[in-house]
Scaffold this active site. Structure first.
Site, PDB file in Angstrom:
ATOM      1  CE  LYS A  78      -3.862   2.061   2.635  1.00 11.40           C
ATOM      2  NZ  LYS A  78      -4.721   1.945   3.834  1.00 11.40           N
ATOM      3  CB  SER A 158      -8.069   3.973   2.848  1.00 11.46           C
ATOM      4  OG  SER A 158      -7.218   3.312   3.759  1.00 11.46           O
ATOM      5  CB  SER A 182      -8.527   1.302   5.800  1.00 11.30           C
ATOM      6  OG  SER A 182      -9.162   2.546   5.789  1.00 11.30           O
TER       7      SER A 182
END
Lengths: 490, 96
Positions: A78, A158, A182
């Site tokens: 990420k 997210s 997330s």
């Protein structure tokens, strides 16, 4: 030979160990897959050259007989993790060209374990969002589609790029971070496993901060076993993070394949949140039955303040964010805009650098922390947080794990919820309570909606009891037998 | 409580974010909606409850030994700076 991008991490480990294929071969297969799936926008930065160099180094180590726990496995990171020498943007214009001269503690451990890094995945800007629509680099597309129409769907957020990439077989696994859901919410939207460990298990050092009392890294994979394997190489005490835990690290895989006879599974009726898709409630009932059939006992537990978790979170997280993001002043790194005075440079830099959702949350956080409102909002929310954490502690005196839905709905279309802030925030209603209490949680794909979209169930255990979490998640996964894949629409 | 336009302008100034005049109304609406919604916390009786800042609260935060652990990496420190000169950060004029 099976398609190399279809392997689980466990299968890839075995294949590499037996010499069925090399890390170079499996890495090349993933690089090709990433190039062919650029329309998903799952990656902010692809690092194919780095990946091939990592793979060749891994193959060399293997030839010499010295391999780490993730050796040769192509994994995506990420873009909230700082990676040395590789752009790390938090999907924000503010950090568009930022190249960290250091490596986050979690990714450093994974590099030490021999990971092959494929690239950096897209996310909501500064991890603020539940649909990956707030990214400065554009929305991510979920590889799943509804049976009923051809609209593109959000992957959740997210960690939307990571979820989309894992579901689309662009990597064997990916890292995510979870502040209010997330990891778990996008995992549910994309039909994969997403696991948030206990707060303190993974070092926060080198992860771009959002809300420091909540932020926690975790693995996103296609199986529970893969999550256990990946987590093992992410956790561990780190003196560079003051809240890093010194608790002993168990062998997470050791708990897989055990039965759950006699375990008590808590079912909190407060998670029957108004507006939840009835199909999800039915799946939850099915999940209870699966665990009962496996010998566990379902027990009603009461978590009466659950409904207050989300409003408390939307005070605490923005408050911490407004403080954390004060560092983006245009002086030492990141964007700098022009201005006639120092003050104007600050204000213009932050106006240009932050997108709408980030600006809104900083303003909300500034408001609840400002003189005259601090006690009424911020301290009040912290008190409610304490009550919520205490309710969980009380529940875990009688149960070993809690089963809930992971999300109140299946993945929705792009633009469908972006005009309604509160509807968007409600995405995290099932995941935020465990975040506030710092508890480990996992989302396991458990079924498909009638419209053909994946739905996840969530398990939560007490702090530092990831062993029970994996043990029950493994049984849930076996019972659900989720084998559907995106792109197989009839 | 609703958040009015002048409050948005004030907190934007506190947060050092320039908000164009034409955005103030919409932001006031949005923040009012969020603030109105979080005010449901008033229904919760929190008398005598200690506020929880962190779930790691029970643990004592460590202090490391007061020794130099890092340094001599000026190039790395400056590598992402918007403007540098002779090994220093360049910032706008601070004193008028």
């Amino acid at each position: 030979m099976a398609n190399l991008t279809d392997l689980t991490i466990a299968e890839a480990q075995a294949g590499l160990a037996q010499g069925e294929f090399s890390s170079k071969e499996i890495t090349e297969a993933h690089i090709t897959a990433i190039e062919a799936a650029r329309d998903l926008n799952a990656f902010v930065t692809e690092t194919p050259e780095r990946a091939l160099a990592d793979a060749e180094a891994s193959d060399k180590r293997r030839a010499e007989g010295e391999v780490g726990a993730l050796d040769g496995l192509p994994i995506a990171i990420k873009d909230l993790f700082c990676t040395k020498g590789v752009k790390s943007t938090a999907s924000s214009h503010m950090l568009e060209g930022f190249i960290p001269p250091y490596e986050s503690s979690v990714t450093a451990k994974m590099v030490d374990a021999g990971m092959v890094m494929l690239g950096k995945t897209n996310l909501d800007e500064f991890a603020m969002g539940s649909s990956n629509e707030t990214s400065y680099f554009g929305p991510v597309i979920n590889p799943w589609k509804r049976n009923s129409d051809d609209q593109t769907l959000v992957p959740g957020g997210s960690s939307g790029g990571s979820a989309s990439a894992v579901a689309a077989r662009l990597c064997l696994g990916a890292t995510g971070t979870d502040t209010g859901g997330s990891i778990r919410q996008p995992a549910s939207f994309c039909g994969i496993v997403g696991m948030k460990p206990t707060y303190g298990r993974c070092s926060r050092w080198g992860i771009v901060a959002f809300a420091s009392s909540l932020d926690q890294a975790g693995p996103m994979t296609r199986t529970v076993r893969d999550a256990a394997i990946m987590l093992q190489s992410m956790v561990g005490f780190d003196p560079k993070d003051t809240t890093s835990s010194e608790m002993p690290i168990p062998d997470f895989q050791a708990m897989l394949g055990q039965d759950i006879k006699g375990l008590k599974i808590g079912i909190p009726s407060e998670y029957r949140v108004e507006g939840t898709d009835p199909e999800i409630l039915a799946l939850w009932d099915q999940g209870i039955k699966w665990l009962e059939d496996a010998g566990a006992e379902a027990v009603e537990v009461s978590l009466p303040r659950t409904k207050y978790a989300l409003p408390a979170y939307y005070i605490i997280a923005p408050a911490e964010a407004s403080s954390n993001l004060a560092r983006y002043d245009g002086m030492r790194y990141g964007l700098r805009a022009e201005g006639d005075s120092l003050s104007e440079v600050y204000e213009n830099t932050r106006a240009e650098g932050f997108g709408n959702e980030v600006r809104r949350r900083i303003l909300m956080g500034t408001y609840v922390l400002s003189a005259g409102y601090y006690d009424a909002y911020y301290i009040k929310a912290q008190k409610v947080r304490k009550l919520i954490a205490d309710e969980f502690s009380a529940a875990f005196e009688t149960v070993d794990a809690i089963l809930t839905p992971a999300v109140p709905s299946a993945a929705f279309a792009h633009g469908e919820k972006s005009d309604d802030l509160l509807a968007m925030y409600l995405n995290d209603v099932m995941t935020v309570p465990a975040s506030l209490a710092g508890l480990p949680g996992i989302s396991v794909p458990a079924g498909l909606s009638s419209d053909g979209l994946p739905l996840g169930l969530q398990l939560i255990t007490k702090a530092f009891d990831e062993e029970t979490l994996f043990r029950v998640a493994d049984v849930l996964e076996q019972s659900a037998g989720f084998t559907a894949r995106p792109g197989e629409k009839a | 409580m609703s958040v009015d336009k002048s409050t948005v302008a004030r907190i934007a100034q506190l947060a050092r974010i320039k908000v164009p005049e034409e955005d103030l109304d919409a932001l006031a609406d949005e923040l009012s909606k969020i603030v109105g919604w979080v005010e449901q916390l008033d229904e919760v009786d929190t008398d005598g409850v200690a506020p929880m800042a962190s779930t790691a609260e029970g643990t004592v935060l460590r202090q490391r030994d007061d020794v130099v652990t890092d340094g001599n990496c000026r190039e790395a420190v400056l590598s992402n700076a918007p403007e540098t000169t002779n090994g220093y950060f360049v910032v706008p004029k601070v004193i008028e």
